[in-house]
Design a protein around this motif. Structure first.
Motif, PDB file in Angstrom:
ATOM      1  N   THR A 120      -7.967 -40.108 -61.049  1.00  0.00           N
ATOM      2  CA  THR A 120      -8.140 -39.580 -59.704  1.00  0.00           C
ATOM      3  C   THR A 120      -9.630 -39.504 -59.388  1.00  0.00           C
ATOM      4  O   THR A 120     -10.400 -38.912 -60.145  1.00  0.00           O
ATOM      5  N   TYR A 157     -11.720 -38.289 -49.340  1.00  0.00           N
ATOM      6  CA  TYR A 157     -10.314 -38.218 -49.739  1.00  0.00           C
ATOM      7  C   TYR A 157     -10.207 -38.500 -51.239  1.00  0.00           C
ATOM      8  O   TYR A 157     -11.151 -38.989 -51.867  1.00  0.00           O
ATOM      9  N   TYR A 158      -9.052 -38.183 -51.796  1.00  0.00           N
ATOM     10  CA  TYR A 158      -8.795 -38.437 -53.206  1.00  0.00           C
ATOM     11  C   TYR A 158      -7.987 -39.732 -53.357  1.00  0.00           C
ATOM     12  O   TYR A 158      -7.023 -39.955 -52.636  1.00  0.00           O
ATOM     13  N   ASP A 159      -8.419 -40.550 -54.301  1.00  0.00           N
ATOM     14  CA  ASP A 159      -7.764 -41.839 -54.531  1.00  0.00           C
ATOM     15  C   ASP A 159      -7.274 -41.893 -55.974  1.00  0.00           C
ATOM     16  O   ASP A 159      -8.020 -41.548 -56.899  1.00  0.00           O
ATOM     17  N   THR A 161      -5.824 -44.185 -59.117  1.00  0.00           N
ATOM     18  CA  THR A 161      -5.834 -45.545 -59.629  1.00  0.00           C
ATOM     19  C   THR A 161      -5.093 -45.600 -60.961  1.00  0.00           C
ATOM     20  O   THR A 161      -5.366 -44.804 -61.858  1.00  0.00           O
TER      21      THR A 161
END
Length: 219
Positions: A120, A157-159, A161
Motif C-alpha cells: 500500500t 490517495y492510497y494505491d 499493488t
C-alpha cells in the motif's frame, strides 16, 4: 499559462494510464557459478513448481514460446510427467532425472512463486510550482490564490499493488549443480500473458548480462 498547465496535467494522466497497462518485472538479485559459461545451454527443461495444473501449463507453454523465440530449444515438464505426478507420492530421484535426461536437455529451469504480497502506497496530491516566476499574478496574494487554487491541487490517495516474488533457478541437467539463480518481483500482472512477457524479458536480459547464455542473433 493555464493552457500549458492543463496540457501538462493531461499528459501526466495519459502517461500514468499507459504505465498501468503494462506489467513490470524487476530482477532484485542474481548469482552465477563462476565456472559457468554461456555456451553450455541450448536445450532447457522447464519446470513450473505449482500444484495448480492450469497455471503450470500456462507458465510452461508461455515460457516455451518466448524462449524459443530467443533461439533456445525447450521441453516442458508437463509433456514428460502427468499432472498427478508428485515426488511426495513415492516417485524417486532416479526416475525424475532419468526422464529429464531422456529429453537431452542440458539445463533445467525451475520457476517458483516464493510469496505474494500487497503493498500500500500513499500517492501525494500534485501541485504546480515555479519559483522562477516573479511577475504578474505572483506579486499579489489574491491574484495568485485566485488563479491557481481551483486547479493546482489534486488530493492524494492510497494505491494498492500486488507484488509477486519469484525465484528462478538454472541447474546443470547432468550434474544437478546450481548454475544460476535469480529473485525477481513482478508488479500487478493483469493476466498470465502479461506476466510472462515482462518476466521472461527481465530474466532473459539478466541471463545475458550475467554471461550465462548468448543473446539471440539480432538482439
Amino acid at each position: 499559462m493555464k493552457a500549458i498547465f492543463q496540457k501538462s496535467a493531461i499528459c501526466l494522466v495519459i502517461a500514468t494510464m499507459l504505465a498501468a497497462c503494462s506489467t513490470t518485472t524487476m530482477v532484485s538479485s542474481s548469482w552465477r557459478k563462476p565456472a559457468a559459461t554461456a555456451n553450455g545451454f541450448h536445450h532447457i527443461f522447464i519446470a513450473a513448481l505449482t500444484r495448480e495444473v492450469s497455471t503450470k501449463q500456462s507458465i510452461e507453454v508461455g515460457l516455451q514460446s518466448l524462449l524459443e523465440q530467443k533461439g533456445l530449444k525447450v521441453t516442458k515438464s508437463g509433456d514428460v510427467f502427468p499432472p498427478t505426478f508428485s515426488t511426495r507420492s513415492g516417485q524417486q530421484r532416479d526416475l525424475v532425472l532419468g526422464k529429464i535426461q531422456e529429453t537431452n536437455a542440458d539445463g533445467i529451469l525451475t520457476v517458483n512463486l516464493l510469496r505474494r504480497e500487497t503493498e500500500t502506497h500513499y500517492v501525494p496530491g500534485s501541485g504546480y510550482w515555479n519559483p522562477g516566476m516573479r511577475w504578474g499574478y505572483y506579486n499579489r496574494f489574491w491574484s495568485y490564490y485566485n488563479n491557481w487554487y481551483p486547479q493546482v491541487y489534486n488530493p492524494g490517495y492510497y494505491d494498492q499493488t500486488k507484488v509477486y516474488y519469484i525465484e528462478t533457478n538454472l541447474y546443470n541437467a547432468k550434474t544437478e549443480e546450481l548454475i544460476w539463480t535469480a529473485q525477481s518481483k513482478t508488479y500487478d500482472p493483469s493476466n498470465i500473458k502479461s506476466f510472462l512477457k515482462g518476466y521472461i524479458d527481465a530474466i532473459y536480459d539478466r541471463m545475458v548480462k550475467d554471461g550465462l547464455i548468448n543473446a539471440a542473433p539480432g538482439q
